[in-house]
Design a protein around this motif. Structure first.
Motif, PDB file in Angstrom:
ATOM      1  N   GLU A 171     -62.314 -52.748  13.326  1.00  0.00           N
ATOM      2  CA  GLU A 171     -62.769 -51.462  12.815  1.00  0.00           C
ATOM      3  C   GLU A 171     -63.916 -50.934  13.677  1.00  0.00           C
ATOM      4  N   GLY A 172     -64.043 -49.620  13.718  1.00  0.00           N
ATOM      5  CA  GLY A 172     -65.143 -49.027  14.466  1.00  0.00           C
ATOM      6  C   GLY A 172     -64.661 -48.224  15.653  1.00  0.00           C
ATOM      7  N   GLU A 173     -65.578 -47.947  16.564  1.00  0.00           N
ATOM      8  CA  GLU A 173     -65.276 -47.143  17.738  1.00  0.00           C
ATOM      9  C   GLU A 173     -65.628 -47.926  18.997  1.00  0.00           C
ATOM     10  N   GLY A 174     -65.560 -47.237  20.136  1.00  0.00           N
ATOM     11  CA  GLY A 174     -65.894 -47.890  21.393  1.00  0.00           C
ATOM     12  C   GLY A 174     -64.710 -48.611  21.997  1.00  0.00           C
ATOM     13  N   LYS A 175     -64.984 -49.664  22.769  1.00  0.00           N
ATOM     14  CA  LYS A 175     -63.943 -50.403  23.474  1.00  0.00           C
ATOM     15  C   LYS A 175     -63.354 -51.503  22.595  1.00  0.00           C
ATOM     16  N   ALA A 176     -62.151 -51.938  22.978  1.00  0.00           N
ATOM     17  CA  ALA A 176     -61.511 -53.054  22.272  1.00  0.00           C
ATOM     18  C   ALA A 176     -60.526 -53.731  23.207  1.00  0.00           C
ATOM     19  N   LEU A 177     -60.373 -55.016  23.030  1.00  0.00           N
ATOM     20  CA  LEU A 177     -59.390 -55.793  23.785  1.00  0.00           C
ATOM     21  C   LEU A 177     -58.492 -56.485  22.766  1.00  0.00           C
ATOM     22  N   VAL A 178     -57.213 -56.144  22.792  1.00  0.00           N
ATOM     23  CA  VAL A 178     -56.280 -56.689  21.805  1.00  0.00           C
ATOM     24  C   VAL A 178     -55.147 -57.419  22.520  1.00  0.00           C
ATOM     25  N   ARG A 179     -54.449 -58.230  21.769  1.00  0.00           N
ATOM     26  CA  ARG A 179     -53.325 -58.982  22.321  1.00  0.00           C
ATOM     27  C   ARG A 179     -52.095 -58.780  21.434  1.00  0.00           C
ATOM     28  N   PHE A 180     -50.958 -58.548  22.056  1.00  0.00           N
ATOM     29  CA  PHE A 180     -49.719 -58.493  21.287  1.00  0.00           C
ATOM     30  C   PHE A 180     -49.557 -59.834  20.573  1.00  0.00           C
ATOM     31  N   PRO A 181     -49.369 -59.822  19.256  1.00  0.00           N
ATOM     32  CA  PRO A 181     -49.301 -61.082  18.511  1.00  0.00           C
ATOM     33  C   PRO A 181     -47.986 -61.834  18.690  1.00  0.00           C
ATOM     34  N   TYR A 182     -47.015 -61.170  19.294  1.00  0.00           N
ATOM     35  CA  TYR A 182     -45.719 -61.792  19.556  1.00  0.00           C
ATOM     36  C   TYR A 182     -45.073 -61.059  20.721  1.00  0.00           C
ATOM     37  N   ASP A 183     -43.882 -61.479  21.081  1.00  0.00           N
ATOM     38  CA  ASP A 183     -43.171 -60.942  22.231  1.00  0.00           C
ATOM     39  C   ASP A 183     -43.086 -59.409  22.187  1.00  0.00           C
ATOM     40  N   LYS A 184     -43.295 -58.767  23.353  1.00  0.00           N
ATOM     41  CA  LYS A 184     -43.261 -57.305  23.403  1.00  0.00           C
ATOM     42  C   LYS A 184     -41.897 -56.752  23.018  1.00  0.00           C
ATOM     43  N   ARG A 185     -40.840 -57.501  23.320  1.00  0.00           N
ATOM     44  CA  ARG A 185     -39.501 -57.050  22.943  1.00  0.00           C
ATOM     45  C   ARG A 185     -39.394 -56.905  21.431  1.00  0.00           C
ATOM     46  N   LEU A 186     -39.912 -57.903  20.709  1.00  0.00           N
ATOM     47  CA  LEU A 186     -39.874 -57.852  19.252  1.00  0.00           C
ATOM     48  C   LEU A 186     -40.761 -56.726  18.734  1.00  0.00           C
ATOM     49  N   ALA A 187     -41.926 -56.548  19.350  1.00  0.00           N
ATOM     50  CA  ALA A 187     -42.815 -55.452  18.950  1.00  0.00           C
ATOM     51  C   ALA A 187     -42.116 -54.112  19.137  1.00  0.00           C
ATOM     52  N   ALA A 188     -41.399 -53.974  20.254  1.00  0.00           N
ATOM     53  CA  ALA A 188     -40.676 -52.729  20.520  1.00  0.00           C
ATOM     54  C   ALA A 188     -39.623 -52.473  19.449  1.00  0.00           C
TER      55      ALA A 188
END
Length: 236
Positions: A171-188
């Motif tokens: 939550e909040g503003e500014g910068k963030a670094l996130v990671r796909f929690p599973y395979d990008k194909r599944l996310a798609a």
């Protein structure tokens, strides 16, 4: 591979499931009846919790990890959602015709509380509040699916991906670094697009400061700007 099963360890067992609105405040002899035969299982990637059309022997509370919900027809599958803690899985079949309307498969690794059908339904007869909680859980799931359908019709692929990334960011503003929690194909697939469309959507987000990095990481330069982009009217 067989699941790793952990028997219910008394108070610690109830403390672990208390985060779920369904089981909050549950303890004592009454809880022992409702959760008679319940167990905590650990499953590896690809394990099928239940299959579409299969008779439901109970339901599951997702403690950790992710579970892919999908339907199949003619050898093809369609991803409905990727569930995460604190989702309840398979509960709809308890009140319908007794068969699961979709399949559920573990993604990566997951821990679940498996609750047998019989004792729980018997216990519900004297606990109307629990029945209301379970219906509330089903309502939340339905609203989520309705929201996904609305996004498919109203939002662009880039906006849907941006919303997904924002859901991973703190939550909040500014910068963030996130990671796909599973395979990008599944996310798609869960976002209603192909893997190629997801790559193009990432490229469209680059001017907003979204950068795809190695190991499924994504850097967001301005969370507020990305949130504003999601709120705009969708255009492909």
């Amino acid at each position: 591979m067989n699941p790793t099963t952990v028997p219910p360890p008394g108070r610690d067992f109830y403390a672990e499931i208390a985060f779920s609105p369904l089981f909050a405040g549950l303890a004592g002899p009454e809880a022992a009846v409702l959760l008679s035969g319940a167990r905590i299982d650990s499953h590896d990637d690809g394990h099928l919790l239940f299959a579409e059309g299969e008779e439901a022997g109970g339901f599951f509370l997702l403690l950790d990890g992710h579970v892919e919900l999908f339907v199949g027809e003619g050898g093809r599958t369609t991803v409905l959602d990727v569930a995460k803690r604190p989702a309840i899985l398979g509960e709809a079949a308890l009140f319908d015709d007794g068969r699961h309307p979709h399949s559920a498969r573990v993604v990566g690794h997951a821990r679940v509380l498996a609750v047998p059908r019989g004792p729980f339904l018997e216990g519900l007869e004297s606990r109307f509040d629990l029945a209301q909680r379970m219906l509330g859980s089903m309502s939340v799931r339905l609203r989520g699916l309705v929201g996904q359908i609305a996004e498919l019709k109203l939002k662009s692929t880039a906006q849907r991906l941006a919303g997904f990334l924002l859901g991973l960011a703190p939550e909040g503003e500014g910068k963030a670094l996130v990671r796909f929690p599973y395979d990008k194909r599944l996310a798609a697939e869960a976002l209603g697009m192909t893997a190629e469309s997801l790559s193009r959507a990432l490229a469209r987000l680059a001017p907003l400061g979204v950068e795809s990095r190695a190991e499924n990481l994504v850097a967001i330069a301005d969370v507020a700007a990305l949130r504003s982009f999601c709120a705009e009217e969708g255009e492909e």
